[in-house]
Scaffold this motif. Sequence first.
Motif, mmCIF file in Angstrom:
data_model
loop_
_atom_site.group_PDB
_atom_site.id
_atom_site.type_symbol
_atom_site.label_atom_id
_atom_site.label_comp_id
_atom_site.label_asym_id
_atom_site.label_seq_id
_atom_site.Cartn_x
_atom_site.Cartn_y
_atom_site.Cartn_z
ATOM 1 N N ASN A 98 27.566 15.364 55.129
ATOM 2 C CA ASN A 98 28.628 14.378 55.347
ATOM 3 C C ASN A 98 28.752 13.453 54.139
ATOM 4 O O ASN A 98 27.800 13.276 53.376
ATOM 5 N N ASP A 128 23.031 14.062 55.545
ATOM 6 C CA ASP A 128 23.134 15.144 56.523
ATOM 7 C C ASP A 128 23.187 14.522 57.910
ATOM 8 O O ASP A 128 22.307 13.727 58.262
ATOM 9 N N ASP A 129 24.229 14.874 58.690
ATOM 10 C CA ASP A 129 24.367 14.316 60.035
ATOM 11 C C ASP A 129 23.191 14.792 60.886
ATOM 12 O O ASP A 129 23.054 15.998 61.138
ATOM 13 N N PRO A 130 22.362 13.852 61.347
ATOM 14 C CA PRO A 130 21.165 14.271 62.090
ATOM 15 C C PRO A 130 21.490 14.952 63.418
ATOM 16 O O PRO A 130 20.651 15.644 63.974
ATOM 17 N N GLN A 131 22.738 14.778 63.923
ATOM 18 C CA GLN A 131 23.087 15.360 65.234
ATOM 19 C C GLN A 131 23.729 16.738 65.117
ATOM 20 O O GLN A 131 24.107 17.328 66.115
ATOM 21 N N VAL A 132 23.869 17.224 63.881
ATOM 22 C CA VAL A 132 24.539 18.519 63.685
ATOM 23 C C VAL A 132 23.528 19.528 63.139
ATOM 24 O O VAL A 132 22.784 19.219 62.207
ATOM 25 N N PRO A 133 23.480 20.736 63.727
ATOM 26 C CA PRO A 133 22.534 21.738 63.234
ATOM 27 C C PRO A 133 22.862 22.171 61.809
ATOM 28 O O PRO A 133 23.988 21.982 61.340
ATOM 29 N N GLU A 134 21.889 22.781 61.153
ATOM 30 C CA GLU A 134 22.058 23.305 59.798
ATOM 31 C C GLU A 134 23.342 24.133 59.721
ATOM 32 O O GLU A 134 23.603 24.947 60.611
ATOM 33 N N ARG A 144 27.138 20.015 58.530
ATOM 34 C CA ARG A 144 26.037 19.041 58.490
ATOM 35 C C ARG A 144 26.157 18.056 57.311
ATOM 36 O O ARG A 144 25.977 16.864 57.515
ATOM 37 N N THR A 173 32.884 15.248 57.196
ATOM 38 C CA THR A 173 32.096 16.313 56.587
ATOM 39 C C THR A 173 32.515 16.488 55.128
ATOM 40 O O THR A 173 33.662 16.208 54.755
#
Length: 131
Positions: A121, A109-115, A119, A85
Amino acid sequence: MTRFQAEFEQRGYGWWAVEVQATGQFIGFAGLDRVEDGMPFTGVEIGWRLARQAWGRGYATEAALSVLSYGFDTLDLHEVLAVTTATNLRSQAVMRRIGMTRDPADDFDDPQVPEGPLRPNVLYRISAERH
Ligand SMILES: CC(C)(COP(=O)(O)OP(=O)(O)OC[C@H]1O[C@@H](n2cnc3c(N)ncnc32)[C@H](O)[C@@H]1OP(=O)(O)O)[C@@H](O)C(=O)NCCC(=O)NCCS
């Protein structure tokens, strides 16, 4: 640990236990993994996680340098990636200490992490030639 061991047998790399040489104390792990599906890049990534009391002694850097050597000399990789991150400055410092570099154009932005703060990275890279 059983899962980590199976990964070594299946593909020849994974997460090694990190121990303090003088005492044999188990303090965490470091190793290599395939970048998860769904990320905006592919490849092999390096990573580390140490118990809090083992921070600040250079252990992660020492372990990571051994992992990199294994990746380049034994596995014959051309490049190793590292992801964390944007807020994880200690992990990014390890990346820089082992010679990895970041191109801000690779930030994602990590697509698997919510706003939220986890997020954004950053992506660091090192090539076999630069090791
Ligand atoms: C990321 C993590 C492994 C970094 O640990 P760390 O202790 O900061 O990193 P190192 O082990 O390389 O130690 C470097 C520190 O030890 C110091 N040090 C002391 N003796 C040293 C020595 N002989 N050689 C090198 N460094 C030494 C360095 O000066 C540096 O201190 P500083 O951070 O005050 O500048 C740790 O914070 C962690 O496990 N975090 C939680 C998990 C995590 O975030 N993992 C990454 C997910 S992407």
